[in-house]
Design a protein around this motif. Structure first.
Motif, PDB file in Angstrom:
ATOM      1  N   ASP A 154       4.630  -3.463 -11.565  1.00 35.18           N
ATOM      2  CA  ASP A 154       4.139  -3.240 -10.215  1.00 35.18           C
ATOM      3  C   ASP A 154       5.241  -2.713  -9.312  1.00 35.18           C
ATOM      4  OD1 ASP A 154       1.708  -4.202  -8.262  1.00 35.18           O
ATOM      5  OD2 ASP A 154       3.639  -4.507  -7.294  1.00 35.18           O
ATOM      6  N   ALA A 155       6.454  -3.227  -9.481  1.00 36.61           N
ATOM      7  CA  ALA A 155       7.568  -2.781  -8.647  1.00 36.61           C
ATOM      8  C   ALA A 155       7.882  -1.309  -8.883  1.00 36.61           C
ATOM      9  CB  ALA A 155       8.807  -3.633  -8.917  1.00 36.61           C
ATOM     10  N   ALA A 156       7.732  -0.843 -10.129  1.00 37.61           N
ATOM     11  CA  ALA A 156       7.979   0.570 -10.422  1.00 37.61           C
ATOM     12  C   ALA A 156       6.963   1.453  -9.704  1.00 37.61           C
ATOM     13  CB  ALA A 156       7.917   0.814 -11.930  1.00 37.61           C
ATOM     14  N   ALA A 157       5.702   0.991  -9.639  1.00 33.82           N
ATOM     15  CA  ALA A 157       4.679   1.745  -8.907  1.00 33.82           C
ATOM     16  C   ALA A 157       5.040   1.836  -7.434  1.00 33.82           C
ATOM     17  CB  ALA A 157       3.318   1.082  -9.086  1.00 33.82           C
ATOM     18  N   ALA A 158       5.543   0.738  -6.865  1.00 39.52           N
ATOM     19  CA  ALA A 158       5.955   0.748  -5.466  1.00 39.52           C
ATOM     20  C   ALA A 158       7.121   1.712  -5.252  1.00 39.52           C
ATOM     21  CB  ALA A 158       6.343  -0.660  -5.024  1.00 39.52           C
ATOM     22  N   ARG A 159       8.056   1.724  -6.200  1.00 36.48           N
ATOM     23  CA  ARG A 159       9.194   2.644  -6.084  1.00 36.48           C
ATOM     24  C   ARG A 159       8.735   4.095  -6.150  1.00 36.48           C
ATOM     25  NH1 ARG A 159      11.753  -1.172  -9.468  1.00 36.48           N
ATOM     26  NH2 ARG A 159      11.405   0.115 -11.306  1.00 36.48           N
ATOM     27  N   ARG A 160       7.773   4.390  -7.049  1.00 37.84           N
ATOM     28  CA  ARG A 160       7.283   5.772  -7.149  1.00 37.84           C
ATOM     29  C   ARG A 160       6.703   6.231  -5.819  1.00 37.84           C
ATOM     30  NH1 ARG A 160       5.228   4.134 -12.244  1.00 37.84           N
ATOM     31  NH2 ARG A 160       3.153   3.841 -11.340  1.00 37.84           N
ATOM     32  N   LEU A 161       5.949   5.358  -5.185  1.00 33.80           N
ATOM     33  CA  LEU A 161       5.354   5.725  -3.895  1.00 33.80           C
ATOM     34  C   LEU A 161       6.448   5.966  -2.860  1.00 33.80           C
ATOM     35  CD1 LEU A 161       2.369   3.212  -3.766  1.00 33.80           C
ATOM     36  CD2 LEU A 161       2.224   5.693  -4.041  1.00 33.80           C
ATOM     37  N   HIS A 162       7.423   5.079  -2.826  1.00 30.80           N
ATOM     38  CA  HIS A 162       8.496   5.222  -1.844  1.00 30.80           C
ATOM     39  C   HIS A 162       9.293   6.498  -2.082  1.00 30.80           C
ATOM     40  CE1 HIS A 162      11.793   4.275   0.818  1.00 30.80           C
ATOM     41  NE2 HIS A 162      12.644   4.289  -0.199  1.00 30.80           N
ATOM     42  N   GLU A 163       9.588   6.790  -3.335  1.00 32.12           N
ATOM     43  CA  GLU A 163      10.429   7.943  -3.649  1.00 32.12           C
ATOM     44  C   GLU A 163       9.709   9.271  -3.484  1.00 32.12           C
ATOM     45  OE1 GLU A 163      11.678   6.937  -7.554  1.00 32.12           O
ATOM     46  OE2 GLU A 163      13.165   5.458  -6.880  1.00 32.12           O
ATOM     47  N   SER A 164       8.374   9.252  -3.438  1.00 31.25           N
ATOM     48  CA  SER A 164       7.642  10.517  -3.278  1.00 31.25           C
ATOM     49  C   SER A 164       7.323  10.819  -1.824  1.00 31.25           C
ATOM     50  CB  SER A 164       6.331  10.480  -4.083  1.00 31.25           C
ATOM     51  OG  SER A 164       5.444   9.494  -3.560  1.00 31.25           O
ATOM     52  N   ARG A 165       7.869  10.033  -0.894  1.00 31.96           N
ATOM     53  CA  ARG A 165       7.630  10.301   0.523  1.00 31.96           C
ATOM     54  C   ARG A 165       8.206  11.664   0.896  1.00 31.96           C
ATOM     55  NH1 ARG A 165      12.176   7.706  -0.177  1.00 31.96           N
ATOM     56  NH2 ARG A 165      13.928   7.862   1.296  1.00 31.96           N
ATOM     57  N   ALA A 166       7.552  12.327   1.818  1.00 33.64           N
ATOM     58  CA  ALA A 166       8.014  13.668   2.223  1.00 33.64           C
ATOM     59  C   ALA A 166       7.329  14.063   3.517  1.00 33.64           C
ATOM     60  CB  ALA A 166       7.700  14.702   1.135  1.00 33.64           C
ATOM     61  N   LEU A 167       7.965  14.918   4.263  1.00 31.39           N
ATOM     62  CA  LEU A 167       7.364  15.501   5.460  1.00 31.39           C
ATOM     63  C   LEU A 167       7.773  16.955   5.547  1.00 31.39           C
ATOM     64  CD1 LEU A 167       6.862  13.923   8.912  1.00 31.39           C
ATOM     65  CD2 LEU A 167       7.806  16.216   8.768  1.00 31.39           C
ATOM     66  N   HIS A 168       6.801  17.813   5.703  1.00 27.41           N
ATOM     67  CA  HIS A 168       7.055  19.253   5.829  1.00 27.41           C
ATOM     68  C   HIS A 168       6.490  19.738   7.160  1.00 27.41           C
ATOM     69  CE1 HIS A 168       8.178  19.411   1.574  1.00 27.41           C
ATOM     70  NE2 HIS A 168       7.102  18.695   1.322  1.00 27.41           N
ATOM     71  N   SER A 169       7.150  20.684   7.753  1.00 28.14           N
ATOM     72  CA  SER A 169       6.657  21.277   8.997  1.00 28.14           C
ATOM     73  C   SER A 169       6.818  22.788   8.942  1.00 28.14           C
ATOM     74  CB  SER A 169       7.412  20.703  10.205  1.00 28.14           C
ATOM     75  OG  SER A 169       8.791  21.033  10.141  1.00 28.14           O
ATOM     76  N   TRP A 170       5.944  23.480   9.632  1.00 25.90           N
ATOM     77  CA  TRP A 170       6.004  24.934   9.678  1.00 25.90           C
ATOM     78  C   TRP A 170       5.225  25.429  10.894  1.00 25.90           C
ATOM     79  CZ3 TRP A 170       2.862  22.074   6.647  1.00 25.90           C
ATOM     80  CH2 TRP A 170       1.502  22.352   6.647  1.00 25.90           C
TER      81      TRP A 170
END
Length: 386
Positions: free
Chosen positions: A159-175
């Motif tokens: 479960d902790a690995a799933a939480a890490r995947r979510l955290h590490e895939s955070r991103a914000l793009h602007s244009w």
């Protein structure tokens, strides 16, 4: 006949059909049939394009042509955004290990969006593939997406690995759009997203009611944009921001969900139990605990941390309690020995740390070392911690 002649001939036939199409001459039933046929053609074409694009990616021909990545090459070739091209290539890679989904996609039975959802989930849990394919044929896209999200959270034992995947895939793009409008696209972990959404909803409601009093009527999306700008300008909602966590108590104690159990944020969806545990002491979170299918416990963290202790922690930790960290924003109360490990709620076992250090402790198992007032976080693999 080669595949190039086959595909080129099919494209020519389709182009002639579209050029000769007179929509006004069709009745509703005929138009419906054509939409279905064009949809199948589109799906087959997108599936074929994905197969070919995947070969371009692996052959590195995109690099010889001077592109930064295969996604940049695909975006330039097809006229889509780099983000969309990246998702297409990711789906193509995942489908290589999922022949049933790949076959359904190639046959025109799935849209690219459906194939992408199934592929991402079945990559984590191959046993879910057949069930998700059946659901795609009988449910709406939203129903499929929701089930894929739930299955992704349940997938695997870590479960902790799933939480890490979510955290590490955070991103914000602007244009900037062609008309000059500023655009944002954000990916946030579900707990952060829930806080943002709760603040946006509360502020949007204020702006909506103010507009109605003045006799103004605009789309809700416009008021949400105004709310975002107001929040950035420091205009917080008058009402407290509240997020609701729905979870089975057994899952919260165990550390992961099992069949039939729930662990989700209302309005957001299923989340790993690791993230849920990190919310326990957030004053904006209301926890609905379920046992045997019934709500058996409702708690607000305002009551979980006694007011006297909360005030002491705020005075004692005006900045993050981790040694050498001076962050004073978004401080969160944390149990040094966790609640699930029977850690007490007192001055010795509680402190306030910043969101960054809280995530290191919760998701990456960093350990607390040192006495009260002189604590530091140590990585799990750091030798000879003090």
């Amino acid at each position: 006949m080669s595949v190039f002649e086959d595909v080129g001939g099919a494209a020519d036939v389709l182009a002639r059909a579209v050029a000769g199409l007179e929509p006004g001459a069709l009745d509703g039933s005929d138009a419906t049939t054509l939409v279905e046929l064009f949809t199948r053609c589109e799906r087959i074409a997108v599936a074929g394009r994905g197969l070919a694009a995947r070969r371009v990616e692996s052959s590195l021909v995109w690099k010889r042509e001077g592109h930064r990545s295969a996604a940049h090459w695909l975006a330039a070739t097809t006229g889509v955004s780099v983000g969309a091209a990246t998702r297409s290539l990711q789906t193509a890679r995942e489908l290589e290990a999922l022949p049933a989904t790949a076959a359904a996609f190639a046959a025109g039975e799935l849209s690219e969006a459906q194939a992408s959802e199934i592929a991402a989930t079945a990559t984590l849990d191959p046993s879910a593939e057949a069930r998700l394919l059946a659901l795609a044929r009988s449910s709406s896209f939203k129903g499929l997406r929701d089930e894929c999200r739930a299955a992704s959270v349940r997938a695997g034992d870590d479960d902790a690995a799933a939480a890490r995947r979510l955290h590490e895939s955070r991103a914000l793009h602007s244009w900037t759009d062609r008309d000059g409008m500023y655009r944002l696209d954000a990916r946030l972990a579900p707990d952060d997203g829930a806080r943002v959404e709760a603040a946006l909803r509360a502020k949007t409601d204020e702006i909506f009611r103010h507009a109605r009093r003045e006799g103004r009527h605009e789309p809700l999306a416009a008021y949400r944009a105004d709310a975002l700008v107001a929040l950035v300008n420091g205009e917080l909602p008058a009402k407290p921001i509240e997020v609701r966590l729905d979870a089975d108590l057994a899952a919260l104690v165990r550390g992961w969900v099992e069949g039939g159990e729930r662990c989700e944020i209302a309005g957001i969806g299923p989340i790993p139990v690791t993230i849920a545990r990190g919310l326990f002491n957030d004053a904006r979170i209301t926890i609905l605990g379920h046992q045997d299918g019934e709500v058996s416990q409702i708690s607000s963290p305002d009551r979980t941390i006694p007011a006297k202790l909360r005030r002491w922690l705020e005075r004692t930790y005006p900045v993050c309690g981790v040694e050498a960290c001076e962050n004073e924003h978004r401080l969160e109360i944390d149990h040094v020995i966790t609640v699930e490990d029977h850690g007490p709620t007192n001055e010795t076992n509680c402190w306030r740390i910043c969101a960054h250090h809280h995530k290191l402790k919760t998701y990456y198992h960093w350990q607390v070392h040192g006495p009260v007032g002189n604590r530091r976080l140590v990585a799990p693999d750091e030798p000879d911690p003090p």
